[in-house]
Design a protein around this motif. Structure first.
Motif, short mmCIF file in Angstrom:
data_model
loop_
_atom_site.label_atom_id
_atom_site.label_comp_id
_atom_site.label_asym_id
_atom_site.label_seq_id
_atom_site.Cartn_x
_atom_site.Cartn_y
_atom_site.Cartn_z
N ARG A 112 4.88 9.67 -7.76
CA ARG A 112 5.65 9.80 -9.00
C ARG A 112 4.79 10.31 -10.15
NH1 ARG A 112 10.22 5.22 -9.81
NH2 ARG A 112 11.23 5.50 -7.81
N VAL A 113 3.51 10.02 -10.09
CA VAL A 113 2.61 10.46 -11.15
C VAL A 113 2.17 11.90 -10.91
CG1 VAL A 113 0.36 10.04 -12.21
CG2 VAL A 113 1.85 8.12 -11.69
N VAL A 114 1.81 12.21 -9.67
CA VAL A 114 1.36 13.56 -9.30
C VAL A 114 2.41 14.14 -8.35
CG1 VAL A 114 -0.46 14.90 -8.21
CG2 VAL A 114 -1.04 12.83 -9.48
N LYS A 115 3.06 15.21 -8.79
CA LYS A 115 4.12 15.80 -7.98
C LYS A 115 3.52 16.43 -6.71
CE LYS A 115 7.16 14.65 -10.93
NZ LYS A 115 7.78 13.38 -10.73
N HIS A 116 4.26 16.27 -5.59
CA HIS A 116 3.79 16.73 -4.29
C HIS A 116 4.81 17.65 -3.64
CE1 HIS A 116 1.27 13.20 -4.82
NE2 HIS A 116 0.52 13.62 -3.82
N GLY A 117 4.31 18.51 -2.79
CA GLY A 117 5.18 19.31 -1.95
C GLY A 117 5.48 18.57 -0.66
N VAL A 118 6.36 19.14 0.14
CA VAL A 118 6.79 18.51 1.38
C VAL A 118 5.61 18.37 2.35
CG1 VAL A 118 8.33 18.76 3.37
CG2 VAL A 118 9.13 19.37 1.10
N PHE A 119 4.78 19.39 2.43
CA PHE A 119 3.64 19.35 3.35
C PHE A 119 2.66 18.24 2.97
CE2 PHE A 119 -0.56 20.82 4.79
CZ PHE A 119 -0.29 20.93 6.15
N ALA A 120 2.36 18.12 1.69
CA ALA A 120 1.43 17.08 1.24
C ALA A 120 2.00 15.69 1.51
CB ALA A 120 1.14 17.25 -0.25
N MET B 117 0.83 -1.20 0.00
CA MET B 117 0.00 0.00 0.00
C MET B 117 0.87 1.26 0.00
SD MET B 117 -3.00 -0.89 -0.47
CE MET B 117 -3.64 0.77 -0.41
N TYR B 118 2.02 1.19 0.65
CA TYR B 118 2.94 2.32 0.58
C TYR B 118 3.49 2.48 -0.84
CZ TYR B 118 6.14 5.89 2.12
OH TYR B 118 6.78 7.10 2.27
N ASP B 119 3.67 1.38 -1.54
CA ASP B 119 4.10 1.45 -2.93
C ASP B 119 3.05 2.14 -3.79
OD1 ASP B 119 6.59 0.41 -2.58
OD2 ASP B 119 6.13 -1.56 -3.42
N VAL B 120 1.78 1.90 -3.49
CA VAL B 120 0.71 2.61 -4.21
C VAL B 120 0.86 4.11 -3.98
CG1 VAL B 120 -1.79 3.00 -4.30
CG2 VAL B 120 -0.89 0.66 -4.17
N LEU B 121 1.16 4.49 -2.75
CA LEU B 121 1.39 5.89 -2.43
C LEU B 121 2.63 6.43 -3.16
CD1 LEU B 121 0.25 8.18 -0.69
CD2 LEU B 121 1.69 7.38 1.17
N ARG B 122 3.69 5.63 -3.24
CA ARG B 122 4.90 6.04 -3.95
C ARG B 122 4.64 6.23 -5.45
NH1 ARG B 122 9.14 1.75 -2.81
NH2 ARG B 122 10.36 3.00 -4.24
N ASN C 227 2.42 7.19 -16.33
CA ASN C 227 2.84 8.46 -16.91
C ASN C 227 2.72 8.45 -18.43
OD1 ASN C 227 3.44 10.08 -14.66
ND2 ASN C 227 5.40 9.05 -14.39
N LYS C 228 3.06 7.33 -19.08
CA LYS C 228 2.90 7.23 -20.54
C LYS C 228 1.43 7.32 -20.93
CE LYS C 228 7.14 6.58 -21.88
NZ LYS C 228 7.86 7.57 -22.64
N ILE C 229 0.57 6.65 -20.19
CA ILE C 229 -0.87 6.70 -20.48
C ILE C 229 -1.38 8.13 -20.33
CG2 ILE C 229 -3.14 6.00 -19.63
CD1 ILE C 229 -1.86 3.26 -18.97
N ILE C 230 -0.94 8.81 -19.28
CA ILE C 230 -1.35 10.21 -19.08
C ILE C 230 -0.85 11.07 -20.23
CG2 ILE C 230 -0.98 12.24 -17.62
CD1 ILE C 230 -1.12 10.33 -15.21
N ASP C 231 0.39 10.85 -20.67
CA ASP C 231 0.93 11.61 -21.80
C ASP C 231 0.11 11.37 -23.06
OD1 ASP C 231 2.90 12.67 -20.21
OD2 ASP C 231 4.47 11.29 -20.91
N ILE C 232 -0.25 10.13 -23.31
CA ILE C 232 -1.03 9.79 -24.51
C ILE C 232 -2.42 10.41 -24.45
CG2 ILE C 232 -2.16 7.87 -25.71
CD1 ILE C 232 0.35 6.18 -25.01
N VAL C 233 -3.04 10.37 -23.28
CA VAL C 233 -4.40 10.90 -23.13
C VAL C 233 -4.39 12.43 -23.19
CG1 VAL C 233 -6.31 11.15 -21.49
CG2 VAL C 233 -5.27 8.91 -21.87
N THR C 234 -3.40 13.06 -22.59
CA THR C 234 -3.40 14.52 -22.55
C THR C 234 -2.81 15.18 -23.79
OG1 THR C 234 -1.29 14.53 -21.36
CG2 THR C 234 -3.32 14.60 -20.03
#
Length: 142
Positions: free
Chosen positions: A34-42, A25-30, A102-109
């Motif tokens: 990697r897909v959505v960039k986060h700040g330190v607080f988040a 589950m932590y890997d899901v968070l990791r 990330n590739k899927i997001i690039d293709i879709v966007t």
């Protein structure tokens, strides 16, 4: 083999699987990070929520499987499950799953970005045209 020993082996296996579940589950968070960039607080808030949820999950498993009795070998089994998963497949899964997402997001966007770029050019031309027309109208009214 006595039933008590079989129950202990079963409980040990459940604890190993609990450790694998917690770290996966932590890997899901990791992957999400990697897909959505986060700040330190988040990241801090996400980690806090994760660890609180994980502690409830581990307590629930221990409560259900061993009547809430926390035993050293159960904690050791959870850590063992986490280590086995982390050493074997964790890094590979995180790397490739986040890369695929990330590739899927690039293709879709990509088409959306292209459409927005074209719309932006059209709007800029319209803005310039309206600006020129307003400037001419001001000069004529003087």
């Amino acid at each position: 083999m006595s039933q008590n020993i079989i129950n202990e082996i079963y409980f040990f296996g459940c604890c190993v699987l609990t450790g694998i579940a917690v770290i996966s589950m932590y890997d899901v968070l990791r992957i999400f990070r990697r897909v959505v960039k986060h700040g330190v607080f988040a990241v801090g808030i996400e980690d806090f929520i994760y660890w609180v949820g994980s502690s409830f999950f581990v307590f629930h498993i221990i409560y259900i499987r061993n009547d809430g009795i926390i035993r050293g070998f159960a904690i050791l089994a959870i850590i063992l499950g986490m280590l086995i998963y982390n050493v074997t497949i964790s890094h590979v899964l995180v790397k490739y799953i986040s890369m695929v997402i990330n590739k899927i997001i690039d293709i879709v966007t990509a088409p959306i970005k292209w459409i927005l770029k074209k719309c932006s050019k059209i709007l800029k031309k319209c803005y310039k045209t309206v600006k020129i027309m307003l400037t001419k109208q001001k000069k004529e009214s003087r």
